[in-house]
Design an enzyme around this catalytic site. Structure first.
Site, PDB file in Angstrom:
ATOM      1  N   HIS A 114       0.846  -1.185   0.000  1.00 51.59           N
ATOM      2  CA  HIS A 114       0.000   0.000   0.000  1.00 51.59           C
ATOM      3  C   HIS A 114       0.888   1.243   0.000  1.00 51.59           C
ATOM      4  O   HIS A 114       1.524   1.561   1.009  1.00 51.59           O
ATOM      5  CB  HIS A 114      -0.906   0.015   1.243  1.00 51.59           C
ATOM      6  CG  HIS A 114      -1.953  -1.052   1.238  1.00 51.59           C
ATOM      7  ND1 HIS A 114      -3.014  -1.035   0.365  1.00 51.59           N
ATOM      8  CD2 HIS A 114      -2.099  -2.162   2.004  1.00 51.59           C
ATOM      9  CE1 HIS A 114      -3.786  -2.096   0.588  1.00 51.59           C
ATOM     10  NE2 HIS A 114      -3.251  -2.800   1.567  1.00 51.59           N
TER      11      HIS A 114
ATOM     12  N   HIS B 195      -0.688  -6.623  -5.326  1.00 45.97           N
ATOM     13  CA  HIS B 195      -0.768  -7.898  -4.608  1.00 45.97           C
ATOM     14  C   HIS B 195      -0.093  -8.965  -5.440  1.00 45.97           C
ATOM     15  O   HIS B 195      -0.203  -8.975  -6.668  1.00 45.97           O
ATOM     16  CB  HIS B 195      -2.240  -8.255  -4.366  1.00 45.97           C
ATOM     17  CG  HIS B 195      -2.476  -9.718  -4.137  1.00 45.97           C
ATOM     18  ND1 HIS B 195      -2.905 -10.579  -5.139  1.00 45.97           N
ATOM     19  CD2 HIS B 195      -2.343 -10.483  -3.034  1.00 45.97           C
ATOM     20  CE1 HIS B 195      -3.035 -11.791  -4.650  1.00 45.97           C
ATOM     21  NE2 HIS B 195      -2.693 -11.775  -3.381  1.00 45.97           N
TER      22      HIS B 195
ATOM     23  N   VAL C 130       2.180 -16.614  -4.655  1.00 51.59           N
ATOM     24  CA  VAL C 130       2.543 -17.871  -5.306  1.00 51.59           C
ATOM     25  C   VAL C 130       2.479 -18.963  -4.251  1.00 51.59           C
ATOM     26  O   VAL C 130       2.937 -18.767  -3.115  1.00 51.59           O
ATOM     27  CB  VAL C 130       3.932 -17.818  -5.981  1.00 51.59           C
ATOM     28  CG1 VAL C 130       3.883 -17.026  -7.280  1.00 51.59           C
ATOM     29  CG2 VAL C 130       4.991 -17.221  -5.055  1.00 51.59           C
ATOM     30  N   ARG C 131       1.926 -20.118  -4.609  1.00 50.11           N
ATOM     31  CA  ARG C 131       1.641 -21.120  -3.587  1.00 50.11           C
ATOM     32  C   ARG C 131       1.661 -22.534  -4.169  1.00 50.11           C
ATOM     33  O   ARG C 131       1.538 -22.728  -5.383  1.00 50.11           O
ATOM     34  CB  ARG C 131       0.275 -20.848  -2.946  1.00 50.11           C
ATOM     35  CG  ARG C 131      -0.855 -20.810  -3.959  1.00 50.11           C
ATOM     36  CD  ARG C 131      -2.152 -20.293  -3.351  1.00 50.11           C
ATOM     37  NE  ARG C 131      -3.225 -20.262  -4.346  1.00 50.11           N
ATOM     38  CZ  ARG C 131      -3.482 -19.225  -5.144  1.00 50.11           C
ATOM     39  NH1 ARG C 131      -2.731 -18.135  -5.062  1.00 50.11           N
ATOM     40  NH2 ARG C 131      -4.464 -19.286  -6.015  1.00 50.11           N
TER      41      ARG C 131
ATOM     42  N   HIS D 124       1.000  -5.428 -17.935  1.00 52.61           N
ATOM     43  CA  HIS D 124       0.486  -6.588 -18.654  1.00 52.61           C
ATOM     44  C   HIS D 124       1.501  -7.158 -19.641  1.00 52.61           C
ATOM     45  O   HIS D 124       1.520  -8.371 -19.878  1.00 52.61           O
ATOM     46  CB  HIS D 124      -0.834  -6.239 -19.344  1.00 52.61           C
ATOM     47  CG  HIS D 124      -2.001  -6.318 -18.417  1.00 52.61           C
ATOM     48  ND1 HIS D 124      -2.644  -7.494 -18.144  1.00 52.61           N
ATOM     49  CD2 HIS D 124      -2.616  -5.366 -17.663  1.00 52.61           C
ATOM     50  CE1 HIS D 124      -3.624  -7.278 -17.283  1.00 52.61           C
ATOM     51  NE2 HIS D 124      -3.623  -5.992 -16.977  1.00 52.61           N
TER      52      HIS D 124
ATOM     53  N   GLY E 184      -4.367 -20.338  10.671  1.00 49.50           N
ATOM     54  CA  GLY E 184      -3.167 -19.536  10.462  1.00 49.50           C
ATOM     55  C   GLY E 184      -3.081 -18.366  11.426  1.00 49.50           C
ATOM     56  O   GLY E 184      -3.999 -18.099  12.207  1.00 49.50           O
ATOM     57  N   ARG E 185      -1.979 -17.653  11.344  1.00 51.58           N
ATOM     58  CA  ARG E 185      -1.747 -16.515  12.242  1.00 51.58           C
ATOM     59  C   ARG E 185      -2.551 -15.318  11.747  1.00 51.58           C
ATOM     60  O   ARG E 185      -2.289 -14.784  10.672  1.00 51.58           O
ATOM     61  CB  ARG E 185      -0.256 -16.195  12.282  1.00 51.58           C
ATOM     62  CG  ARG E 185       0.120 -15.072  13.246  1.00 51.58           C
ATOM     63  CD  ARG E 185       1.641 -14.966  13.331  1.00 51.58           C
ATOM     64  NE  ARG E 185       2.055 -13.959  14.284  1.00 51.58           N
ATOM     65  CZ  ARG E 185       2.419 -12.712  13.969  1.00 51.58           C
ATOM     66  NH1 ARG E 185       2.411 -12.337  12.691  1.00 51.58           N
ATOM     67  NH2 ARG E 185       2.802 -11.855  14.890  1.00 51.58           N
TER      68      ARG E 185
END
Length: 303
Positions: free
Chosen positions: A97, A107, A110-111, A148, A262-263
């Site tokens: 931000h 934002h 990746v996971r 893009h 999760g935290r």
């Protein structure tokens, strides 16, 4: 063959490189790092929050590696066959931000997930996901095209259909249904990626993760020194409200984090430090604020 340690090593390196790049650009940022573990022993993570910089009001970059006996509802809603399976999930997620309204919020995530096999006759089910998107407050065609074009280049060697498919998925995903409004100008979004062999899918994840800084930093450098007034700052805070609405109502990553134990402080670091809402506000005709809605918050082929 699934290589959990290779994924973990890459994600930690990615977190480091993005942290270093943001701090190099804005040396006034105050960095706080927290190492955390889940109370049930199901993994943990490393959270970094940087605040009160000259360029960035707040930037959060999280790494997590968690596991458990059952995937939460947010992960099985569109894949009910995985209900009840043990899982591991690794990822890096960030939200930036900026202080200046002419610098866009961004934002990136990746996971990797793996749902373990239920019996010896089955294979574990794994998939990658992620992407990045851009949320400007004041639109610039030059920035949208650069963003893009970088996203398209990250997809180039994986097939001509990949960028348009994941660009559309991003437009569809980051859409506030209750506002009938895009969150920003999009980028890339993908999930359930296991259509190639593991090495190729992992390479694509790295291509997306490594493209984030080349996509974002040039935009920041172009806009960070533009003068702005209080009215423009108030518009930025108003538009941040849309960000909050999306993350708390729709975002699957937020829901997964909360549902998986999760935290909470790390999960909600995506929310801006300052935000405002105003009843039935409308931009004046012909203003730069109106141009954002009319020209930029509509899906376009920017690349």
């Amino acid at each position: 063959m699934i290589e959990i340690e290779a994924i973990r090593s890459y994600l930690l390196t990615l977190q480091n490189s993005i942290t270093d790049a943001l701090c190099d650009l804005d040396s006034t940022l105050v960095l706080r790092e927290d190492e955390w573990d889940r109370e049930d022993g199901g993994g943990g993570g490393r959270s970094r929050v940087m605040r009160n910089g000259d360029i960035f009001e707040q930037a959060g970059i999280n790494f997590s590696h968690v596991f458990g006996d059952e995937l939460p509802a947010s992960a099985t809603a569109h894949r009910p066959e995985l209900t009840g399976r043990k899982f591991q999930a690794l990822g890096v997620s960030l939200v930036v931000h900026p202080a200046n309204p002419f610098v866009p919020t961004t934002h990136m995530n990746v996971r990797f997930f793996v749902a373990e096999k239920e019996n010896e006759d089955e294979d574990s089910i794994w998939w990658f996901g992620g992407g990045f998107d851009l949320t400007p407050y004041y639109g610039f065609e030059e920035d949208a095209k650069h963003w893009h074009a970088t996203a398209k280049n990250a997809c180039a060697e994986y097939g001509e259909d990949i960028y348009p498919r994941y660009k559309k998925w991003c437009d569809d995903y980051f859409y506030l249904q209750h506002r009938q409004e895009q969150r920003g100008i999009g980028g890339l979004f993908f999930d359930d990626l296991n259509e190639w062999e593991f090495d190729k899918c992992f390479a694509f994840l790295r291509s997306v993760g490594d493209a984030f800084l080349p996509a974002y930093i040039p935009i920041v450098e172009r806009r960070k020194d533009i003068d702005y007034d209080e009215q423009q700052r108030q518009f930025q805070l108003y538009r941040r409200g849309r960000y909050v609405e999306f993350n708390l109502v729709y975002d699957r990553g937020t829901l997964f984090g909360l549902q998986s134990g999760g935290r909470t402080e790390s999960i909600l670091m995506s929310l801006p430090p300052k935000v405002r809402w105003e009843y039935d506000w409308q931009p004046g005709p012909g203003t730069p604020e109106a141009e954002l809605y009319e020209k930029f918050l509509k899906p376009r082929d920017w690349a």
